[in-house]
Motif scaffolding. Structure first.
Motif, PDB file in Angstrom:
ATOM      1  N   ALA A  83      11.358  12.179  13.236  1.00 43.66           N
ATOM      2  CA  ALA A  83      10.827  10.739  12.703  1.00 43.66           C
ATOM      3  C   ALA A  83       9.557   9.808  13.124  1.00 43.66           C
ATOM      4  O   ALA A  83       8.012   9.525  12.560  1.00 43.66           O
ATOM      5  CB  ALA A  83      11.817   9.417  12.367  1.00 43.66           C
ATOM      6  N   ILE A  84       9.501   9.929  14.650  1.00 43.06           N
ATOM      7  CA  ILE A  84       8.263   9.425  15.406  1.00 43.06           C
ATOM      8  C   ILE A  84       7.565   9.963  15.331  1.00 43.06           C
ATOM      9  O   ILE A  84       6.225   9.816  15.566  1.00 43.06           O
ATOM     10  CB  ILE A  84       8.934   8.222  16.510  1.00 43.06           C
ATOM     11  CG1 ILE A  84       8.080   7.315  17.671  1.00 43.06           C
ATOM     12  CG2 ILE A  84       9.283   9.395  17.608  1.00 43.06           C
ATOM     13  CD1 ILE A  84       7.270   6.506  16.834  1.00 43.06           C
ATOM     14  N   ASP A  85       7.374  11.392  15.411  1.00 44.07           N
ATOM     15  CA  ASP A  85       6.029  12.319  15.924  1.00 44.07           C
ATOM     16  C   ASP A  85       5.675  12.236  14.870  1.00 44.07           C
ATOM     17  O   ASP A  85       4.155  12.123  14.563  1.00 44.07           O
ATOM     18  CB  ASP A  85       6.474  13.201  16.267  1.00 44.07           C
ATOM     19  CG  ASP A  85       6.934  14.035  17.711  1.00 44.07           C
ATOM     20  OD1 ASP A  85       6.923  12.271  18.375  1.00 44.07           O
ATOM     21  OD2 ASP A  85       7.877  14.587  18.470  1.00 44.07           O
ATOM     22  N   ALA A  86       6.524  11.985  13.164  1.00 44.85           N
ATOM     23  CA  ALA A  86       5.508  12.213  12.269  1.00 44.85           C
ATOM     24  C   ALA A  86       4.841  11.073  11.860  1.00 44.85           C
ATOM     25  O   ALA A  86       3.461  10.866  11.905  1.00 44.85           O
ATOM     26  CB  ALA A  86       6.548  12.098  11.249  1.00 44.85           C
ATOM     27  N   SER A  87       5.551   9.743  12.282  1.00 42.87           N
ATOM     28  CA  SER A  87       4.404   8.323  12.156  1.00 42.87           C
ATOM     29  C   SER A  87       3.497   7.950  12.842  1.00 42.87           C
ATOM     30  O   SER A  87       2.487   7.441  12.549  1.00 42.87           O
ATOM     31  CB  SER A  87       5.626   6.989  12.429  1.00 42.87           C
ATOM     32  OG  SER A  87       6.877   6.735  11.035  1.00 42.87           O
TER      33      SER A  87
ATOM     34  N   PHE B 195       0.873  -0.789  -0.582  1.00 39.19           N
ATOM     35  CA  PHE B 195      -0.096  -0.362  -0.292  1.00 39.19           C
ATOM     36  C   PHE B 195       0.810   1.007  -0.383  1.00 39.19           C
ATOM     37  O   PHE B 195       1.065   1.880   0.937  1.00 39.19           O
ATOM     38  CB  PHE B 195      -0.788  -0.170   1.378  1.00 39.19           C
ATOM     39  CG  PHE B 195      -2.315  -1.044   0.714  1.00 39.19           C
ATOM     40  CD1 PHE B 195      -2.864  -0.999   0.546  1.00 39.19           C
ATOM     41  CD2 PHE B 195      -1.753  -2.397   1.862  1.00 39.19           C
ATOM     42  CE1 PHE B 195      -3.812  -1.400   0.256  1.00 39.19           C
ATOM     43  CE2 PHE B 195      -2.616  -3.293   2.014  1.00 39.19           C
ATOM     44  CZ  PHE B 195      -4.383  -3.265   1.174  1.00 39.19           C
ATOM     45  N   ARG B 196       1.245   1.581  -1.249  1.00 38.27           N
ATOM     46  CA  ARG B 196       2.907   2.879  -0.988  1.00 38.27           C
ATOM     47  C   ARG B 196       2.072   3.744  -2.258  1.00 38.27           C
ATOM     48  O   ARG B 196       2.641   4.439  -2.569  1.00 38.27           O
ATOM     49  CB  ARG B 196       3.608   2.279  -1.510  1.00 38.27           C
ATOM     50  CG  ARG B 196       4.016   1.349  -2.698  1.00 38.27           C
ATOM     51  CD  ARG B 196       5.527   0.198  -2.253  1.00 38.27           C
ATOM     52  NE  ARG B 196       6.108   1.119  -2.215  1.00 38.27           N
ATOM     53  CZ  ARG B 196       7.796   0.603  -2.097  1.00 38.27           C
ATOM     54  NH1 ARG B 196       7.808  -0.369  -2.145  1.00 38.27           N
ATOM     55  NH2 ARG B 196       8.724   1.717  -1.920  1.00 38.27           N
ATOM     56  N   THR B 197       0.750   3.536  -3.193  1.00 39.61           N
ATOM     57  CA  THR B 197       0.624   4.346  -4.307  1.00 39.61           C
ATOM     58  C   THR B 197      -0.464   4.688  -4.690  1.00 39.61           C
ATOM     59  O   THR B 197      -0.508   6.226  -4.928  1.00 39.61           O
ATOM     60  CB  THR B 197       0.426   3.373  -5.713  1.00 39.61           C
ATOM     61  OG1 THR B 197      -0.890   2.644  -5.090  1.00 39.61           O
ATOM     62  CG2 THR B 197       1.045   2.422  -5.725  1.00 39.61           C
ATOM     63  N   GLY B 198      -1.075   5.364  -3.219  1.00 45.71           N
ATOM     64  CA  GLY B 198      -1.736   6.551  -3.001  1.00 45.71           C
ATOM     65  C   GLY B 198      -2.906   6.079  -1.380  1.00 45.71           C
ATOM     66  O   GLY B 198      -2.656   5.488  -0.767  1.00 45.71           O
ATOM     67  N   ALA B 199      -3.219   7.256  -1.165  1.00 49.94           N
ATOM     68  CA  ALA B 199      -4.453   6.981   0.261  1.00 49.94           C
ATOM     69  C   ALA B 199      -5.884   7.726  -0.784  1.00 49.94           C
ATOM     70  O   ALA B 199      -6.196   8.094   0.494  1.00 49.94           O
ATOM     71  CB  ALA B 199      -3.656   7.883   1.216  1.00 49.94           C
TER      72      ALA B 199
ATOM     73  N   ILE C 187       8.496   5.747   4.780  1.00 52.66           N
ATOM     74  CA  ILE C 187       9.443   5.393   3.304  1.00 52.66           C
ATOM     75  C   ILE C 187       8.091   4.650   2.546  1.00 52.66           C
ATOM     76  O   ILE C 187       7.941   5.020   1.567  1.00 52.66           O
ATOM     77  CB  ILE C 187      10.784   4.624   3.387  1.00 52.66           C
ATOM     78  CG1 ILE C 187      10.874   5.024   1.852  1.00 52.66           C
ATOM     79  CG2 ILE C 187      10.644   3.410   3.152  1.00 52.66           C
ATOM     80  CD1 ILE C 187      11.547   7.107   1.856  1.00 52.66           C
ATOM     81  N   TYR C 188       7.188   3.562   2.860  1.00 50.80           N
ATOM     82  CA  TYR C 188       6.527   3.154   2.116  1.00 50.80           C
ATOM     83  C   TYR C 188       5.628   3.974   1.385  1.00 50.80           C
ATOM     84  O   TYR C 188       4.524   4.403   2.256  1.00 50.80           O
ATOM     85  CB  TYR C 188       5.379   2.073   2.593  1.00 50.80           C
ATOM     86  CG  TYR C 188       6.278   0.919   2.676  1.00 50.80           C
ATOM     87  CD1 TYR C 188       7.797   1.070   2.869  1.00 50.80           C
ATOM     88  CD2 TYR C 188       6.381  -0.448   4.026  1.00 50.80           C
ATOM     89  CE1 TYR C 188       9.029   0.112   3.047  1.00 50.80           C
ATOM     90  CE2 TYR C 188       7.262  -1.017   4.433  1.00 50.80           C
ATOM     91  CZ  TYR C 188       8.156  -1.543   4.212  1.00 50.80           C
ATOM     92  OH  TYR C 188       8.911  -2.354   4.452  1.00 50.80           O
ATOM     93  N   GLY C 189       5.523   4.685   0.703  1.00 45.25           N
ATOM     94  CA  GLY C 189       4.394   5.849  -0.268  1.00 45.25           C
ATOM     95  C   GLY C 189       5.565   7.407  -0.952  1.00 45.25           C
ATOM     96  O   GLY C 189       5.717   6.820  -2.131  1.00 45.25           O
ATOM     97  N   PRO C 190       6.489   7.391  -0.067  1.00 49.51           N
ATOM     98  CA  PRO C 190       5.629   7.379   1.437  1.00 49.51           C
ATOM     99  C   PRO C 190       4.881   7.888   1.743  1.00 49.51           C
ATOM    100  O   PRO C 190       4.344   8.847   1.004  1.00 49.51           O
ATOM    101  CB  PRO C 190       7.432   8.537   1.375  1.00 49.51           C
ATOM    102  CG  PRO C 190       7.778   9.519   0.304  1.00 49.51           C
ATOM    103  CD  PRO C 190       6.898   8.798  -0.550  1.00 49.51           C
ATOM    104  N   GLU C 191       4.695   7.458   3.002  1.00 51.36           N
ATOM    105  CA  GLU C 191       3.194   8.572   3.719  1.00 51.36           C
ATOM    106  C   GLU C 191       2.661   7.239   3.277  1.00 51.36           C
ATOM    107  O   GLU C 191       1.842   7.337   4.637  1.00 51.36           O
ATOM    108  CB  GLU C 191       3.566   9.752   3.957  1.00 51.36           C
ATOM    109  CG  GLU C 191       4.264  10.398   4.094  1.00 51.36           C
ATOM    110  CD  GLU C 191       4.364  11.835   4.622  1.00 51.36           C
ATOM    111  OE1 GLU C 191       3.347  12.003   4.224  1.00 51.36           O
ATOM    112  OE2 GLU C 191       4.824  12.451   5.060  1.00 51.36           O
TER     113      GLU C 191
END
Length: 335
Positions: free
Chosen positions: A110-114, A26-30, A58-62
């Protein structure tokens, strides 16, 4: 929710379902269609007893984190949630971006963003996606230990570490899991890292346990290769026919047992030890259920003998760059 057997990720890690679900596909869109497919897959996985869900910023990313976070809403307490950091998200567009970033300040950002993307207040397992050769592993793991103390992370993991890096990291804070590629086609972890992980009581989470699709039996022509993997060396023109012949050997074993080739491949990984929890990825409920069906399949001695030599005959290198495989980051200066 159905019950799957569980395994503990080493001495220090969480207890999780015997098989997890990798969410890299699942990395092409949301958009709405992607969200529906992700929700359906996650609901089916949870109902079948899967508890370990693995993604990365990084998957996507995001996109992967966003979709997984939406899909587990209302069922967060059923999930052991794992994500990863270390590849700067702007590295494709920023010529000055570090190829890998293990600096403490980056780990904190990075953790805060995740957590924002996932919509949660903590993750259960947080991996350094690749070791940063410019940052002592003690510094990176020290920062991750601070995140554990702050309640943002429950357990720490490393992806593709070298054996000595793993020892040094574990001396700073218990490492719960090592994530490495491990399958009938990729067995490099067995050279050194596996023994060190077991000595230290660290669980093993194999990614790409289906050989990036080769071991499912569904790859017969180049058109059958997923878009994600078409550039992988093992699907190149020179390697394709050789690897298809090896995949056919797995399919022959599956025919003898009356199961699917991918189930044979997963049964082999599961049989490596009770500390092993593979995370095959898929976008499809049908394939998810097929993967779960590998639990309980027993391979005979003669079948194991035929499968053992496959990795030595695989054509094409792994996609991971040699300088990132088992890289040993510099030790801190004494004194």
């Amino acid at each position: 929710m159905s019950a799957l057997p569980t395994r503990r990720l080493g001495t220090h890690g969480p207890e999780v379902s015997t098989i997890g679900l990798g969410f890299m596909s699942f990395r092409t869109g949301a958009d709405a269609a992607e969200e529906r497919q992700a929700r359906d897959l996650v609901a089916a996985a949870l109902d079948a007893g899967i508890t370990l869900f693995d993604t990365a910023d990084i998957y996507g990313p995001e996109f992967s984190e966003l979709l997984l976070g939406r899909a587990i809403r209302g069922r967060r307490d059923e999930v052991t949630l794992a994500t990863k950091f270390g590849f700067p998200l702007d590295r494709a567009t920023n010529p000055h971006a570090r190829p890998v970033d293990g600096r403490p300040e980056y780990a904190r950002r990075a953790i805060d963003a995740s957590l924002r993307r996932l919509g949660v207040d903590h993750v259960d397992l947080y991996y350094l996606h690749r070791v940063d050769p410019q940052v002592p592993i003690e510094d990176t793991v020290g920062a991750l230990a601070e995140l554990v103390a702050a309640g943002k992370v429950r357990h720490i993991g490393l992806s593709e570490p070298g054996p000595e890096t793993l020892r040094r990291a574990h001396a700073v804070h218990p490492i719960a899991a090592v994530q490495n590629e491990w399958s009938l086609f990729s067995r490099e972890i067995e050279r050194e890292t596996l023994a060190v992980a077991r000595e230290l009581g660290i669980g093993i989470v194999p990614y790409s346990p289906l050989g990036r699709g080769w071991l499912t039996g569904r790859v017969q022509t180049p058109d059958d290769v997923s878009v994600t993997h078409r550039a992988h060396p093992r699907f190149g023109a020179e390697a394709f026919e050789r690897n298809r012949a090896l995949a056919a050997e797995v399919a022959a074993v599956a025919d003898e047992l009356g199961v699917r080739p991918g189930q044979v491949a997963l049964a082999w990984v599961l049989a490596r030890g009770e500390d092993v929890v593979p995370i095959p990825g898929t976008r499809h409920v049908e394939y998810l259920r097929e993967n779960i069906g590998a639990v309980g399949i027993t391979l005979g001695d003669e079948q194991l003998r035929r499968l053992e030599s496959l990795a030595d005959r695989v054509a094409g290198e792994r996609s991971i760059r040699p300088e990132q495989l088992g890289v040993e980051a510099p030790a801190p200066v004494a004194g």
